[in-house]
Design a protein around this motif. Sequence first.
Motif, PDB file in Angstrom:
ATOM      1  N   ALA A  59     -14.739 -37.490 -35.606  1.00 56.33           N
ATOM      2  CA  ALA A  59     -14.393 -36.465 -34.651  1.00 56.33           C
ATOM      3  C   ALA A  59     -13.331 -36.937 -33.671  1.00 56.33           C
ATOM      4  O   ALA A  59     -12.255 -36.079 -33.491  1.00 56.33           O
ATOM      5  N   ILE A 187     -20.758 -34.042 -30.311  1.00 55.91           N
ATOM      6  CA  ILE A 187     -19.908 -34.949 -31.196  1.00 55.91           C
ATOM      7  C   ILE A 187     -20.507 -35.857 -31.745  1.00 55.91           C
ATOM      8  O   ILE A 187     -20.235 -36.353 -32.699  1.00 55.91           O
ATOM      9  N   ASN A 190     -23.763 -34.538 -36.822  1.00 58.49           N
ATOM     10  CA  ASN A 190     -23.197 -34.378 -37.640  1.00 58.49           C
ATOM     11  C   ASN A 190     -23.742 -33.021 -38.347  1.00 58.49           C
ATOM     12  O   ASN A 190     -24.672 -32.537 -37.882  1.00 58.49           O
ATOM     13  N   ARG A 191     -23.146 -32.354 -39.311  1.00 59.67           N
ATOM     14  CA  ARG A 191     -23.631 -30.934 -39.500  1.00 59.67           C
ATOM     15  C   ARG A 191     -25.083 -30.957 -40.163  1.00 59.67           C
ATOM     16  O   ARG A 191     -25.907 -30.099 -39.789  1.00 59.67           O
ATOM     17  N   ALA A 192     -25.557 -31.814 -40.715  1.00 62.54           N
ATOM     18  CA  ALA A 192     -26.987 -31.986 -41.390  1.00 62.54           C
ATOM     19  C   ALA A 192     -28.012 -32.086 -39.905  1.00 62.54           C
ATOM     20  O   ALA A 192     -28.846 -31.550 -40.234  1.00 62.54           O
ATOM     21  N   ILE A 194     -27.621 -31.030 -37.234  1.00 64.05           N
ATOM     22  CA  ILE A 194     -27.544 -29.846 -36.385  1.00 64.05           C
ATOM     23  C   ILE A 194     -28.169 -28.605 -37.318  1.00 64.05           C
ATOM     24  O   ILE A 194     -28.829 -28.153 -36.607  1.00 64.05           O
TER      25      ILE A 194
ATOM     26  N   ASP B 231     -17.038 -27.388 -32.583  1.00 61.40           N
ATOM     27  CA  ASP B 231     -18.102 -28.099 -32.047  1.00 61.40           C
ATOM     28  C   ASP B 231     -18.926 -28.887 -33.217  1.00 61.40           C
ATOM     29  O   ASP B 231     -19.691 -29.544 -32.763  1.00 61.40           O
ATOM     30  N   ILE B 232     -18.691 -28.227 -34.401  1.00 61.07           N
ATOM     31  CA  ILE B 232     -19.421 -29.022 -35.510  1.00 61.07           C
ATOM     32  C   ILE B 232     -18.370 -29.725 -36.276  1.00 61.07           C
ATOM     33  O   ILE B 232     -17.469 -29.389 -37.091  1.00 61.07           O
ATOM     34  N   GLU B 233     -18.600 -31.003 -36.147  1.00 61.80           N
ATOM     35  CA  GLU B 233     -17.726 -32.029 -36.576  1.00 61.80           C
ATOM     36  C   GLU B 233     -16.344 -31.835 -36.495  1.00 61.80           C
ATOM     37  O   GLU B 233     -15.248 -32.027 -37.264  1.00 61.80           O
ATOM     38  N   LEU B 234     -15.633 -31.239 -35.116  1.00 63.81           N
ATOM     39  CA  LEU B 234     -14.273 -30.780 -34.975  1.00 63.81           C
ATOM     40  C   LEU B 234     -13.737 -29.900 -36.286  1.00 63.81           C
ATOM     41  O   LEU B 234     -12.847 -29.981 -36.296  1.00 63.81           O
TER      42      LEU B 234
END
Lengths: 569, 252
Positions: A59, A187, A190-192, A194, B231-234
């Motif tokens: 990030a 930050i 990560n997507r998983a 979230i 906001d999600i991993e840039l």
Amino acid sequence: MTAASGPAGASPATFLGLPAVVPPTAPRGVGMLRGDEPFPVAARRALGDAQLRRNLGKATGTIRGRRARVVAELDDWDQLRAAGAAIKDDVLAHLGDYLVQLEEQVTARGGVVHWARDANEANRIVVDLVRAAGATEVVKVKSMATQEIGLNEALADAGVAAWETDLAELIVQLGHDRPSHIVVPAIHRNRAEIRDIFAREMGASGGVPAPPGLTDEPRALAEAARRHLRQRFLSARVAISGANFAVAETGTLAVVESEGNGRMCLTLPDTLITVMGLEKIVPTWRDLEVFLQLLPRSATGERMNPYTSMWTGVAPGDGPRAFHLVLLDNGRTATLADPAGRAALRCIRCAACLNVCPVYERTGGHAYGSVYPGPIGAVLSPQLAGVADNPSLPYASTLCGACLDACPVAIDIPSMLVHLRAKVVDAGRGAGHPPKPERAVMAAAAWTMAKPDRWARALRAARLGRLLGRRRGAIGRLPPPLAAWTASRDLPLPPAETFRDRWSRQRSGPDGPDAPDSLNAPDPLDGPNASNPLDDPDAPGARDLQDARIGQDAPGGRDAPDEPDERTP
Amino acid sequence: MSRTDPSPSDDARAEVLARVRAALADRPAAPPASRDYRTAGDGSPSLAADAPREALLELLAGRLVDYHALVRRVPTGPAAPAGPTNDASDGNDGNDGNDDGDIAAAVADALTQRGARRLVRPPGLPAGWLAAARGIEAVDDEPPLTAAELDVLDGVLTGCALAIAETGTIVLDGGPGQGRRALSLVPDYHLVVVRADQVVAGVPDALARLRAAGRATRPLTWISGPSATSDIELHRVEGVHGPRTLEVVLVE
Ligand code: SF4
């Protein structure tokens, strides 16, 4: 490098012409300015989290690259930066006048201004306003100030549910987590992660649940957030925001954002309550021309953020019918009282200093214990809350100078850190116990000395040594971070050469990267595989970082890509 | 604000101001900022101060596309008026009737492609702009629509106060043809008409023009592309809470 002599030992409270009574720092027991544990302890744990470090590295590397590109587009960036610093210094120098002017303007246009000495008072004011509006829930725009004062907790205690509406803040809130970055608070996720938080918590929080089969595609996650919050926006009666800027001349408030959640909150509810630190003022309408260029490019690496809202008091027929502005001190006047520390109040919360910081990149924001992490947090939190309550934060830095180079209002964070380290020692002495930061300093020294080029750069940062010298007389002859060590011990030290010689003796080869460091101290910031992008051109993000700095120093810096740390003292 | 009744806030006010005075007892010097960056009238990094209007529009269009707004450029005939340059920010008041035919065609095209049927019509929207749109129900904001009513409409058509070429920004000030802020916020599709004379080079020009036109203290919305999050991993995702599609009719 010579040690300047000066009024050694002068502190803001006693120096000629300075106030005998220093304004109070932020109160304990409320809000989020103090960590539960010292930085090195928290940092060490963070360093053990490989996932966290991957997320952070990716990030911050991305954001550095974006910022570098858009900063390089502006050939007047240096001039804008100098103007930004000068305007903010003017604000601070005449803060009382500007506050009164802002109050007059907001009031004249139908707003109501409230003054809050500290977090407790601000929370009380907001709770009373929400109750007076008859609301049991509020929607919130991402705001550092309200996190700083622990407003959500205060509202919860009063039976009011506060819904964070910024996507990252939503992730943090649903994850029962703490923000770890000023601009992108989630930050560290990560997507998983979230996806899991959304699937688990959206329904449990009493809102619209995540759709079944939610994937970890960012688009799907954003869509889930939109659906989760839509009804709340449309039915909210009270919104709470922060402010990025407040124009004293016109009474205009400005919020910059990306998602439209800010617009929703600032536009749809009947009542808008804005909590703003005293220092958020700019004097004139025209001054926005500087900050609306500096902030988006520094913060998210965009030419302009998708949405900027400006409003002045109440506009009949458009938006909230009641507007309350809460002006928050909470340690800001205490910060203002220190001539060597007050420039921290220039900060426009862009987080550029976080994104370039080799320490932040490894530890993440939580280790700083405060809502303000990274380099700015290391100088702001101890000043707002008092150095005695945050004694390790001024040591949470290698003093490499990247933060100063990146800062759009040119806050000299490294010099300020050295200054605050000395205050930590003074505070410890006053409290009757010996200074404890030594260990952290030793670790920073070890980190610096672990590679020859780091050490060489530390030597070049001579003006920090001079700053220390002014304060400490003859002792302050070492460059940072060893200069800080002199400050913490307050003892004559062997000359720098001794350290270098010792280090040279002990290193194993010409480059010696693997040599045990001379101080034999564990380095909390340098795990076996860690690499500082400042030092390793091949490390992920290194090129971005250098580019960022080149853009920053244009045009001169363009010719010296290999010496990104070289600055004119 | 009247302070006849001392309240906790009055005490707080007096004390905070006293603290500020005490904190500044050293009377720090603050020399005036030097404005040696590009100010209003200096052009922008990508545009010389005397750049022709076509260059301004070209830059604006490029920047809009860069941030994933849809752009339709509407050329006008040689007789198109140059328009005022200094106080043109009073919205689209319909005076520039020469362009309306072309604008109407572009608007109709955009709405057809979008498949929009029910559209918010802000007060003061030039009547001609919707003249060519077939099968469109224009919903007026009178009496003011509730947020829930706005939420089920397909989109909104507005004018603007001005646009900034360097940053690809469109500024709304609630003037005629724009309406209150909620109108351009809640519907998921925002179609906006920008006239050539409304385009300025940079941020300083925009602020100067808003001020000169007496619009600084109006509710202002600066829009640069559709709503977005990183906001999600840039990872940039367009379309969160604000309109997920921004389409611009750029009248040249
Ligand atoms: S200190 Fe400077 S770089 Fe860091 S957040 Fe504040 S303004 Fe940005």
